[in-house]
Design a protein around this motif. Structure first.
Motif, PDB file in Angstrom:
ATOM      1  N   ALA A   8       0.852  -1.185   0.000  1.00  0.00           N
ATOM      2  CA  ALA A   8       0.000   0.000   0.000  1.00  0.00           C
ATOM      3  C   ALA A   8       0.890   1.238   0.000  1.00  0.00           C
ATOM      4  O   ALA A   8       2.084   1.159   0.284  1.00  0.00           O
ATOM      5  CB  ALA A   8      -0.908   0.001   1.227  1.00  0.00           C
ATOM      6  N   GLY A   9       0.324   2.364  -0.338  1.00  0.00           N
ATOM      7  CA  GLY A   9       1.106   3.592  -0.333  1.00  0.00           C
ATOM      8  C   GLY A   9       1.104   4.258  -1.684  1.00  0.00           C
ATOM      9  O   GLY A   9       0.677   3.671  -2.689  1.00  0.00           O
ATOM     10  N   PRO A  10       1.581   5.487  -1.754  1.00  0.00           N
ATOM     11  CA  PRO A  10       1.546   6.257  -3.007  1.00  0.00           C
ATOM     12  C   PRO A  10       2.531   5.729  -4.036  1.00  0.00           C
ATOM     13  O   PRO A  10       3.547   5.115  -3.702  1.00  0.00           O
ATOM     14  CB  PRO A  10       1.933   7.669  -2.554  1.00  0.00           C
ATOM     15  CG  PRO A  10       2.793   7.439  -1.346  1.00  0.00           C
ATOM     16  CD  PRO A  10       2.205   6.235  -0.652  1.00  0.00           C
ATOM     17  N   MET A  11       2.199   5.971  -5.299  1.00  0.00           N
ATOM     18  CA  MET A  11       3.089   5.637  -6.401  1.00  0.00           C
ATOM     19  C   MET A  11       4.033   6.817  -6.660  1.00  0.00           C
ATOM     20  O   MET A  11       3.700   7.967  -6.384  1.00  0.00           O
ATOM     21  CB  MET A  11       2.292   5.314  -7.661  1.00  0.00           C
ATOM     22  CG  MET A  11       1.535   4.008  -7.600  1.00  0.00           C
ATOM     23  SD  MET A  11       2.680   2.593  -7.625  1.00  0.00           S
ATOM     24  CE  MET A  11       1.522   1.221  -7.512  1.00  0.00           C
ATOM     25  N   SER A  12       5.192   6.509  -7.209  1.00  0.00           N
ATOM     26  CA  SER A  12       6.162   7.544  -7.547  1.00  0.00           C
ATOM     27  C   SER A  12       5.631   8.405  -8.694  1.00  0.00           C
ATOM     28  O   SER A  12       4.890   7.944  -9.558  1.00  0.00           O
ATOM     29  CB  SER A  12       7.484   6.892  -7.963  1.00  0.00           C
ATOM     30  OG  SER A  12       8.329   7.827  -8.587  1.00  0.00           O
ATOM     31  N   SER A  13       6.032   9.659  -8.703  1.00  0.00           N
ATOM     32  CA  SER A  13       5.690  10.559  -9.817  1.00  0.00           C
ATOM     33  C   SER A  13       6.765  10.505 -10.893  1.00  0.00           C
ATOM     34  O   SER A  13       7.108  11.514 -11.505  1.00  0.00           O
ATOM     35  CB  SER A  13       5.537  11.993  -9.305  1.00  0.00           C
ATOM     36  OG  SER A  13       6.740  12.439  -8.690  1.00  0.00           O
ATOM     37  N   ALA A  14       7.287   9.314 -11.137  1.00  0.00           N
ATOM     38  CA  ALA A  14       8.392   9.114 -12.074  1.00  0.00           C
ATOM     39  C   ALA A  14       8.065   9.686 -13.449  1.00  0.00           C
ATOM     40  O   ALA A  14       6.925   9.625 -13.904  1.00  0.00           O
ATOM     41  CB  ALA A  14       8.685   7.618 -12.188  1.00  0.00           C
ATOM     42  N   GLY A  15       9.105  10.212 -14.113  1.00  0.00           N
ATOM     43  CA  GLY A  15       8.904  10.813 -15.435  1.00  0.00           C
ATOM     44  C   GLY A  15       9.886  10.316 -16.463  1.00  0.00           C
ATOM     45  O   GLY A  15      10.388  11.087 -17.294  1.00  0.00           O
ATOM     46  N   GLY A  16      10.177   9.010 -16.440  1.00  0.00           N
ATOM     47  CA  GLY A  16      11.168   8.471 -17.361  1.00  0.00           C
ATOM     48  C   GLY A  16      10.822   8.646 -18.817  1.00  0.00           C
ATOM     49  O   GLY A  16      11.707   8.806 -19.664  1.00  0.00           O
ATOM     50  N   ARG A  17       9.526   8.635 -19.162  1.00  0.00           N
ATOM     51  CA  ARG A  17       9.110   8.793 -20.561  1.00  0.00           C
ATOM     52  C   ARG A  17       9.401  10.192 -21.093  1.00  0.00           C
ATOM     53  O   ARG A  17       9.362  10.434 -22.294  1.00  0.00           O
ATOM     54  CB  ARG A  17       7.616   8.503 -20.711  1.00  0.00           C
ATOM     55  CG  ARG A  17       7.172   7.107 -20.278  1.00  0.00           C
ATOM     56  CD  ARG A  17       7.932   5.998 -20.965  1.00  0.00           C
ATOM     57  NE  ARG A  17       7.363   4.685 -20.689  1.00  0.00           N
ATOM     58  CZ  ARG A  17       8.029   3.542 -20.800  1.00  0.00           C
ATOM     59  NH1 ARG A  17       9.317   3.558 -21.165  1.00  0.00           N
ATOM     60  NH2 ARG A  17       7.443   2.394 -20.556  1.00  0.00           N
ATOM     61  N   HIS A  18       9.697  11.126 -20.182  1.00  0.00           N
ATOM     62  CA  HIS A  18       9.962  12.508 -20.586  1.00  0.00           C
ATOM     63  C   HIS A  18      11.393  12.931 -20.288  1.00  0.00           C
ATOM     64  O   HIS A  18      11.716  14.125 -20.332  1.00  0.00           O
ATOM     65  CB  HIS A  18       8.981  13.443 -19.877  1.00  0.00           C
ATOM     66  CG  HIS A  18       7.545  13.097 -20.127  1.00  0.00           C
ATOM     67  ND1 HIS A  18       6.902  13.412 -21.297  1.00  0.00           N
ATOM     68  CD2 HIS A  18       6.641  12.402 -19.370  1.00  0.00           C
ATOM     69  CE1 HIS A  18       5.650  12.964 -21.254  1.00  0.00           C
ATOM     70  NE2 HIS A  18       5.467  12.343 -20.091  1.00  0.00           N
ATOM     71  N   GLY A  19      12.269  11.971 -19.977  1.00  0.00           N
ATOM     72  CA  GLY A  19      13.676  12.279 -19.778  1.00  0.00           C
ATOM     73  C   GLY A  19      14.058  12.657 -18.376  1.00  0.00           C
ATOM     74  O   GLY A  19      15.200  13.084 -18.143  1.00  0.00           O
ATOM     75  N   SER A  20      13.146  12.537 -17.417  1.00  0.00           N
ATOM     76  CA  SER A  20      13.448  12.795 -16.005  1.00  0.00           C
ATOM     77  C   SER A  20      13.667  11.447 -15.324  1.00  0.00           C
ATOM     78  O   SER A  20      12.746  10.627 -15.269  1.00  0.00           O
ATOM     79  CB  SER A  20      12.292  13.539 -15.343  1.00  0.00           C
ATOM     80  OG  SER A  20      12.524  13.708 -13.961  1.00  0.00           O
ATOM     81  N   HIS A  21      14.880  11.210 -14.794  1.00  0.00           N
ATOM     82  CA  HIS A  21      15.257   9.856 -14.427  1.00  0.00           C
ATOM     83  C   HIS A  21      15.656   9.693 -12.964  1.00  0.00           C
ATOM     84  O   HIS A  21      16.001  10.653 -12.267  1.00  0.00           O
ATOM     85  CB  HIS A  21      16.395   9.367 -15.327  1.00  0.00           C
ATOM     86  CG  HIS A  21      15.997   9.247 -16.757  1.00  0.00           C
ATOM     87  ND1 HIS A  21      15.037   8.358 -17.177  1.00  0.00           N
ATOM     88  CD2 HIS A  21      16.409   9.924 -17.868  1.00  0.00           C
ATOM     89  CE1 HIS A  21      14.882   8.480 -18.489  1.00  0.00           C
ATOM     90  NE2 HIS A  21      15.694   9.425 -18.926  1.00  0.00           N
ATOM     91  N   PHE A  22      15.609   8.423 -12.544  1.00  0.00           N
ATOM     92  CA  PHE A  22      16.070   8.021 -11.220  1.00  0.00           C
ATOM     93  C   PHE A  22      17.583   8.249 -11.156  1.00  0.00           C
ATOM     94  O   PHE A  22      18.293   8.040 -12.154  1.00  0.00           O
ATOM     95  CB  PHE A  22      15.742   6.537 -11.005  1.00  0.00           C
ATOM     96  CG  PHE A  22      15.855   6.065  -9.591  1.00  0.00           C
ATOM     97  CD1 PHE A  22      14.882   6.391  -8.660  1.00  0.00           C
ATOM     98  CD2 PHE A  22      16.938   5.301  -9.177  1.00  0.00           C
ATOM     99  CE1 PHE A  22      14.981   5.955  -7.342  1.00  0.00           C
ATOM    100  CE2 PHE A  22      17.051   4.861  -7.869  1.00  0.00           C
ATOM    101  CZ  PHE A  22      16.060   5.188  -6.939  1.00  0.00           C
TER     102      PHE A  22
END
Length: 312
Positions: free
Chosen positions: A276-290
């Motif tokens: 449970a818990g929130p999902m990351s606001s990851a933006g890999g499809r737009h070039g913003s990476h881990f």
């Protein structure tokens, strides 16, 4: 739980090699060949060169060309996911907990590399870039891989948790992509789905084994699932690109029901609660990476960049 308990029943393809004669013919190796010395016209040890093998013929999808920038961008998404996951798994070679796992993870990495090469070759046909140009000469913001594939290997349980979610997603993606109106994408998916089915089965079996093993193995497996789960949501996020490619691309949100059903079945057998818990606001499809991606790319690209154009 076995592969027959999940959708599909095929097995992954094996990776092999072939021997090329100096005259261009192909034949199986025989004991007699090992007795031939240097200078023998049939000697395979002296004149074999990779240049004699048409490596491009190994790629799925034929010689199709991307018809638009959007199609090329979508192929780039798929190729980057496979490329980065392949690079991650390759780091386990000679480090896995069992010798058999050295081989298994290495073969899975090679399968994924083949998928990446096919997608990247296709993406590059739009603007004249090669698969190597796309793999080695883009900087971090130019990559389009989702954050799940960028997650570090961690311990073995962490890798398996990432493999379970990644391979389950890829199996559903490639199953659906076989129906694409783009013949090249459909052909790549038709080959890849057979191999990813094995990747998924491998991850399922290890999830059950670790969750049902010692107290320590179970603790690590449960923790690993919790660590990777926040990055799953990005996989099913619809984007304007997939809206524009109706009939060509697969709508990510359409894959989630089947993904959820498979994961729920595995977790139920492993007695693991869905995180449970929130999902990351990851933006890999737009070039913003881990943050870890930059280090991985530095290692992957260093040889090509320090010795541009080198041949061997």
């Amino acid at each position: 739980m076995t592969a027959s308990d999940l959708p599909g029943s095929g097995r992954g393809a094996s990776v092999g090699a072939r021997v090329v004669r100096p005259d261009g013919a192909h034949a199986p190796r025989t004991p007699r060949d090992d007795r031939r010395g240097p200078g023998d016209p049939q000697d395979r040890h002296g004149d074999v060169t990779v240049d004699e093998v048409a490596l491009s013929a190994e790629l799925a999808g034929g010689e199709g060309r991307a018809e638009s920038a959007d199609v090329a961008e979508y192929a780039l998404w798929l190729g980057d996911d496979a490329l980065i996951l392949s690079q991650q798994l390759g780091a386990w070679i000679a480090r896995a907990p069992e010798l058999e796992e050295d081989v298994a993870l290495g073969n899975i990495a090679l399968d994924l590399l083949g998928h990446a090469r096919s997608f990247l070759r296709y993406a590059g046909t739009y603007d004249g870039r090669s698969e190597d140009d796309l793999a080695y000469w883009r900087d971090e913001p130019g990559f389009r891989c989702a954050w799940l594939f960028q997650q570090p290997n961690g311990d073995f349980a962490q890798t398996i948790a990432r493999q379970l979610t990644a391979s389950t997603y890829l199996f559903e993606l490639y199953t659906a992509l076989q129906g694409s109106s783009d013949e090249t994408l459909a052909a790549i998916a038709a080959k890849a789905v057979k191999e990813v089915e094995y990747h998924r089965d491998h991850a399922v079996q290890w999830t059950l084994r670790l969750a049902g093993g010692t107290d320590e193995s179970r603790r690590r497996m449960v923790r690993a699932v919790g660590d990777v789960w926040p990055y799953v949501g990005e996989l099913f996020r619809d984007e304007p690109l997939t809206d524009r490619l109706d009939g060509v691309a697969v709508r990510p949100s359409s894959l989630q029901p089947r993904f959820d059903a498979v994961i729920a079945a595995v977790f139920a057998e492993a007695a693991i609660e869905l995180p449970a818990g929130p999902m990351s606001s990851a933006g890999g499809r737009h070039g913003s990476h881990f943050p870890a991606l930059g280090y991985l790319l530095a290692e992957m690209q260093v040889l090509a960049r320090q010795h541009p154009g080198v041949t061997w």
